[in-house]
Write an enzyme that holds these catalytic residues in place. Structure first.
Site, PDB file in Angstrom:
ATOM      1  N   ASP A   1     -17.341   7.184  -1.095  1.00 50.11           N
ATOM      2  CA  ASP A   1     -15.917   7.179  -0.401  1.00 50.11           C
ATOM      3  C   ASP A   1     -15.634   8.591  -0.124  1.00 50.11           C
ATOM      4  OD1 ASP A   1     -13.464   6.412  -0.074  1.00 50.11           O
ATOM      5  OD2 ASP A   1     -12.723   6.608  -1.878  1.00 50.11           O
TER       6      ASP A   1
ATOM      7  N   ARG B   1       0.948  -1.511  -0.131  1.00 49.12           N
ATOM      8  CA  ARG B   1       0.061  -0.045   0.026  1.00 49.12           C
ATOM      9  C   ARG B   1       0.938   1.078  -0.010  1.00 49.12           C
ATOM     10  NH1 ARG B   1      -5.299   1.577   3.481  1.00 49.12           N
ATOM     11  NH2 ARG B   1      -5.703   0.162   1.989  1.00 49.12           N
TER      12      ARG B   1
ATOM     13  N   HIS C   1      -7.476   0.615  -6.282  1.00 45.16           N
ATOM     14  CA  HIS C   1      -7.731  -0.359  -5.272  1.00 45.16           C
ATOM     15  C   HIS C   1      -8.513  -1.437  -5.482  1.00 45.16           C
ATOM     16  CE1 HIS C   1      -7.781  -1.335  -1.019  1.00 45.16           C
ATOM     17  NE2 HIS C   1      -8.519  -0.553  -0.601  1.00 45.16           N
TER      18      HIS C   1
ATOM     19  N   CYS D   1     -16.601   1.835   1.011  1.00 46.07           N
ATOM     20  CA  CYS D   1     -15.175   0.967   0.922  1.00 46.07           C
ATOM     21  C   CYS D   1     -14.691   1.246   2.501  1.00 46.07           C
ATOM     22  CB  CYS D   1     -14.248   1.269  -0.010  1.00 46.07           C
ATOM     23  SG  CYS D   1     -13.689   3.250   0.122  1.00 46.07           S
TER      24      CYS D   1
HETATM   25  N1   CP Z   1     -11.027   0.154   2.659  1.00 48.01           N
HETATM   26  C1   CP Z   1      -9.907  -0.041   3.044  1.00 48.01           C
HETATM   27  O1   CP Z   1      -8.908  -0.356   2.250  1.00 48.01           O
HETATM   28  O2   CP Z   1      -9.720   0.256   4.315  1.00 48.01           O
HETATM   29  P1   CP Z   1      -8.370   0.506   5.013  1.00 48.01           P
HETATM   30  O3   CP Z   1      -7.595   1.988   4.477  1.00 48.01           O
HETATM   31  O4   CP Z   1      -8.757   0.666   6.591  1.00 48.01           O
HETATM   32  O5   CP Z   1      -7.227  -0.672   4.781  1.00 48.01           O
HETATM   33  N1  NVA Z   2     -10.097   6.870  -1.530  1.00 51.71           N
HETATM   34  C1  NVA Z   2      -9.506   6.544  -0.146  1.00 51.71           C
HETATM   35  C2  NVA Z   2     -10.028   4.765  -0.309  1.00 51.71           C
HETATM   36  C3  NVA Z   2      -9.685   4.346   1.126  1.00 51.71           C
HETATM   37  C4  NVA Z   2      -9.931   2.752   1.097  1.00 51.71           C
HETATM   38  C5  NVA Z   2      -8.156   6.713  -0.019  1.00 51.71           C
HETATM   39  O1  NVA Z   2      -7.298   6.468  -0.795  1.00 51.71           O
HETATM   40  O2  NVA Z   2      -8.091   7.228   1.080  1.00 51.71           O
END
Ligand code: CP
Ligand code: NVA
Length: 308
Positions: free
Chosen positions: A228, A106, A133, A268
């Site tokens: 989101d 990530r 994602h 999400c």
């Molecule tokens: N939805 C999601 O990816 O959650 P986190 O950022 O908590 O991993």
């Molecule tokens: N768009 C958000 C998604 C989190 C799961 C982010 O990147 O923070």
């Protein structure tokens, strides 16, 4: 289906048949897990988990997921390894490949994950970048499949920022044949490359794609409404300004009334109540939203057992 050794970086690297296979496997693992069966499919295998951004769901679902499969995880935070700073990404990828059986990343720049995967000799999983994602969208698709039992004749409306979620939803929906409308301000549209790829894929799948600044038009007749955050991780400084820009895209009663009556609402997470979604709508639809969160565990177990 043999996916051993493959990376899981972008949904457009896979066809409908492969995604259906992974979703079926996720459903099977979920049912068996609920029935108390244990799977030792990744006995003694190790997943390295690199985090340059915060996480709750991704961190716990991957770590618990590999443990449930008989393997184990090593979590590497950015302040420990300084990915791309302390040494080159290529060297980090080649070193980690000597120790572990898979790597989950990530981070901010999508190209860093692509570059990592180029040099790694073990499978690499994209666990969120600024661009996409895909693991989240796999969980979303499983949640949709569980509710509707199909992907055709469904419209999903995503309201808000044309961010990583919007990009991956465009591709996931286009592949599966779900029609998708993105309601977003004109300076916050999804990535052009993703729009073009989705349009190309949709020609074959029959999915209809619409990008519009009109939230009502986007939501019209949608069976699934998706929300989101307005400021993604790394955009915290823009948070106040974004609240003004995105206000018309809030998922609330008005949006739900223009959708299809019995629409499913997905998010999400993490959610900011009173911003992108109202408290009442969030709470009403929380059973589906938390099922969606749980489904991260099952789809990622399916992905890991298939590629590692
Ligand atoms: N939805 C999601 O990816 O959650 P986190 O950022 O908590 O991993
Ligand atoms: N768009 C958000 C998604 C989190 C799961 C982010 O990147 O923070």
């Amino acid at each position: 289906m043999n996916l051993k050794g493959k990376d899981f970086l972008s949904l457009f690297d896979f066809d409908k048949e492969t995604l259906l296979y992974l979703l079926d496997l996720a459903e099977k693992l979920k049912q068996e897990n609920r029935a108390g069966h244990t799977h030792r499919l990744l006995e003694n295998k190790t997943l390295a988990m690199i985090f340059a951004k915060p996480s709750l769901r991704t961190r716990v679902s991957f770590e618990v997921g590999i443990q449930q499969l008989g393997g184990n995880a090593v979590v590497l935070k950015q302040d420990e390894i300084s990915l791309g700073v302390r040494e080159t990404i290529a060297d980090t990828a080649r070193v980690l490949s000597r120790y572990v059986d898979g790597v989950m990343i990530r981070t901010f720049a999508h190209d860093d994950v692509v570059n990592f995967a180029k040099y790694a000799t073990v499978p690499v999983i994209n666990a969120l970048t600024d661009l996409s994602h895909p693991c989240q969208v796999m969980a979303d698709l499983l949640t949709i499949k569980e509710k509707f039992g199909r992907f055709d004749n469904l419209k999903l409306a995503y309201l808000g920022d044309g961010n990583n979620m919007a990009n991956s939803l465009l591709i996931g929906c286009a592949i599966m044949g779900i029609s998708i409308s993105i309601g977003c301000p004109k300076n916050y549209t999804p990535e052009q490359e993703y729009i073009e790829k989705a349009l190309e894929i949709a020609q074959k799948s029959g999915s209809k794609i619409l990008i519009t600044p009109d939230p009502m038009l986007a939501a019209k007749n949608a069976r699934i409404i998706y929300s989101d955050v307005w400021a993604s991780m790394g955009q915290e400084a823009e948070s106040e300004a974004r609240k003004q820009v995105f206000r018309p895209y809030q998922v609330n009663k008005n949006i739900l009334s223009i959708a299809s009556g019995d629409s499913m609402v997905l998010h999400c997470l993490p959610a900011h109540r009173g911003e992108e979604i109202t408290e009442d709508i969030f709470e009403k639809h929380s059973p589906a939203i938390f099922e969606q969160a749980e489904n991260r565990l099952h789809v990622q177990k399916a992905i890991m057992t298939s590629i590692m």
